[in-house]
Structures are given as C-alpha cells and as structure tokens.
Design a protein around this motif. Sequence first.
Motif, PDB file in Angstrom:
ATOM      1  N   LYS A 215       0.837  -1.189   0.000  1.00 51.56           N
ATOM      2  CA  LYS A 215       0.000   0.000   0.000  1.00 51.56           C
ATOM      3  C   LYS A 215       0.882   1.253   0.000  1.00 51.56           C
ATOM      4  O   LYS A 215       1.802   1.377   0.791  1.00 51.56           O
ATOM      5  CB  LYS A 215      -0.911   0.006   1.230  1.00 51.56           C
ATOM      6  CG  LYS A 215      -1.883  -1.177   1.280  1.00 51.56           C
ATOM      7  CD  LYS A 215      -2.658  -1.211   2.585  1.00 51.56           C
ATOM      8  CE  LYS A 215      -3.593  -2.423   2.626  1.00 51.56           C
ATOM      9  NZ  LYS A 215      -4.304  -2.544   3.920  1.00 51.56           N
ATOM     10  N   THR A 282      -1.187  -6.694   5.325  1.00 46.12           N
ATOM     11  CA  THR A 282      -1.172  -5.957   6.579  1.00 46.12           C
ATOM     12  C   THR A 282      -0.693  -4.534   6.330  1.00 46.12           C
ATOM     13  O   THR A 282      -0.236  -4.192   5.234  1.00 46.12           O
ATOM     14  CB  THR A 282      -0.242  -6.624   7.599  1.00 46.12           C
ATOM     15  OG1 THR A 282       1.121  -6.509   7.132  1.00 46.12           O
ATOM     16  CG2 THR A 282      -0.578  -8.095   7.774  1.00 46.12           C
ATOM     17  N   GLU A 283      -0.773  -3.688   7.342  1.00 43.50           N
ATOM     18  CA  GLU A 283      -0.301  -2.313   7.214  1.00 43.50           C
ATOM     19  C   GLU A 283       1.198  -2.267   6.939  1.00 43.50           C
ATOM     20  O   GLU A 283       1.712  -1.318   6.363  1.00 43.50           O
ATOM     21  CB  GLU A 283      -0.636  -1.523   8.479  1.00 43.50           C
ATOM     22  CG  GLU A 283      -2.111  -1.229   8.642  1.00 43.50           C
ATOM     23  CD  GLU A 283      -2.686  -0.397   7.497  1.00 43.50           C
ATOM     24  OE1 GLU A 283      -1.963   0.485   6.985  1.00 43.50           O
ATOM     25  OE2 GLU A 283      -3.839  -0.646   7.102  1.00 43.50           O
TER      26      GLU A 283
END
Length: 433
Positions: A215, A282-283
């Motif tokens: 991300k 996940t982040e």
Amino acid sequence: MKCIRFLLILTFVLCIQNGFSAKLEERFHWKEVSYAWPSDAAKEEAIKSGRYQSENNLPLGLEVWKSKLFITVPRWKSGVASSLNYVDIESKESSPALIPYPSWEVNSLDSDGTVTTAETTGGRTNAPKATVVDGQLADNSSIISTFRIRVDECDRLWVMDTGLADILGNPKQIAQPALVIFDLNTNKLIKRYTIPPAHIKDDTFFANVMVDAPKNGCEDAFAYIPDLGAYGTVVYSYKADKSWRVRHNFFYFDPVNGDYNVGGVNFQWTDGVFSMALGEQTEQGTRTVYFHALSSTKEFSVPNYVLQNKTRALSSESYYDYSFIGDRGPNGQSTAEFFDEKTKTLIYTQVNKDGIGCWNTSKPYTPDTQGIIDSDSDALVFPNDLKIDRNGNVWVLSDRLPVFIYKKLNPNEFNYRILTGKVSELILGTPCE
C-alpha cells in the motif's frame, strides 16, 4: 397466523434458491478469434501472408482494468495476429474483435514466427513489425508471446513475455523471456526487464506472473514468476531492478496427479508451480503467498517477506518458512487462483471438473471445506485463467486448451468464453460462505 407462516416459508425458499442458483454469467464468447484490423486490406494481407490463421489463435489469460478486459493469445502456433489485446467490458457485442495493446506494431510478427531484420535510420526502425537489431529487440515494448498478465494497484500492466513463438510447431526463441511493464494511464512502456540467463534452465517455462505492491509503495513492488517447467520461482525487485531464483521441493509436480481428462481428451502433464495468489495485506505490507503446482492437488504458502529478502530466500534455512496448507482432493488440479479480500476466500479453477472452486481461508484446507461455485461441461471446459476485480467480481476465461493441443476445435462451436459473477453471491450455499 397462517399468512405470516406462509410468508416466512416463501422468504426462506427464495433465499435458498438465490443462494444455490447464483451462477457465472457468460459475458463474451467466440467460435474463432477475430481482431480489430486497421483496414480490410490489412486483414486480407495478413491472411494471405499467413500472419493470421484464425484457427491458431487461442485466448488464454485475462485481466481487468477499468473498462479494459485484457486477453492474451499465446503463440502456440504460427498465424497468431497479436498476443496482448483487450476488449471493452461494456461492449454490446457477444464476440467482440480483440484490440492489440498497446498497438498493432508491437504485437506483429512474420507468418513463420520470425521477426523482420530492421533497417534503421538514426537509431529508429522503419519496419512495422517487432524487429531485431544486432540480436536485440529494436523496440523494448514489443510483445512476442504472453500467457498471463497482471495489473497492480499502481495502474501498471505487468506482462510476462516468453519470447517464444510457434511453440507447438517449430519453436523459435525470438527474444529472451522478459517482464514488460506498461503505464496503463498513458499506454507507455515503463521498462523491460530481461530474465538473466542464470535464472533460465533447460526446461524453463515462464507462463505466469504475480505482482506484490505494498500500500502506497509503488516503487517497492515485487514480481513472482513461477517456472512450471524447471520447478523454481524468480523473484524480481522493481526498485532494485534485479532478480533471484528460488528453489523449494514444494514447487515440483505431484507424480500421482499428472493425469487429466478434459473435454473428451486424456493426457498427462508434469507442470510444476504455476498458480499463485496473494493473501490479505497488513499495514506493514506483509502477506501470505499461496501457490500450487498445476499437476498437483496440494496447496502451499510462504510469507512474502521471505521471497523478498534475497539472502533469506536463497538460504537453506528458508526451507521451513514454507507451509503445506492442505489437499483439494481427487481431480483437484488447478490452473489459476485469486484471493478475494472482502470474503477472505480463495477462488480457483478446477480443470478436471469443468468448474470453479473456492476455499474460505478461515477454515482448515481439506476436501470437505472446498466448494464448487459453478460447473458446466460446455461453458467451463478447461477454465484456464481467472481474476477478481476491485469490485469483487470474478472473471473466468475457458478455452478448451487440451482439445486445441491434442485434437482439433470445431469452428462451428463456441470454444472460448469469458464468464463473470459476484464472488459474495457465488459462494452462498457452499462451504466457503
């Protein structure tokens, strides 16, 4: 009271029917593939020269980006007009013509699978086809032959170009296997990364690519390229523009699961690691990489940070970073899989069952927890590729590949299909719900 009871029963029956009746909807179909030629004269010339032989053009891979539905046509045989193409998802035609991407010029070869030796002026090629100058492609955006492609979160199209033409006839390695990356917003080439010779073995065949972009980290993307013929995986770092080849026992085919019966054809394949899917991110950007060999019914996984760390990935100690998840059961061979983040479900093809399977990742991986979301002995004969778009729709391409390879397709029947459906609706009434 009776009226209320009747309404409750009716509501229950309707819910059950909706849950079990959701089927993939056929969006497009073709008897033989046609293309959006620049002119009738261009098509006639291509047919006359042998550059286009309609019966030799078999769609194999697909991908979705906005209104574009990408479709690949590998050069199994001579006469493939264009390997990387798209159609408009909103097209009202049931059998739309394929549009070469990003252009005709970068997809064109001579009739026998050779390239034109270009004459150059000021470093620019004058030839309209993919050309070779001093043993190198004159245009790095040229696509020789691709099987699978992938769009990442950064609107980039990653193409695994095998560089191999006329695979089933007189194979010609026109260019070395390479990753070719395009910016979909501009249709311009970003880069072409040629797979180093050290990563290529005698039986190497790169037919798939999986892209792992964290991300808000487009530059930190990695590509995982399974080698189904030589049982390995090449990991490519976009930022470093380097790659390394990873080995593991789980990349091999299962000798007791190499027998197939599809479309009335019995055949045996020894294809190793082929299908890959990325789990929830996940982040921190970590996620599970699911994978399996084509000639196998077993599923495995490895954390993405293991593959991305070259030192760890190449260490013998990484052997225990890989996990055996479970077995799909008899005749569970699969060509493609994709993880749906909304439902936490892995959707995959079932080539020996003319169907599409599913597994809810919150459950154990056993034959009892596997579901079939659709099966059709006509529309889903050899479901070859599937993708899930950003709206939770699964797209499936079926192409009767074994009949194409070992027998002959009937030009009067619909041989190639693209089907679609909402994952959240398709899994209702299955163990994946």
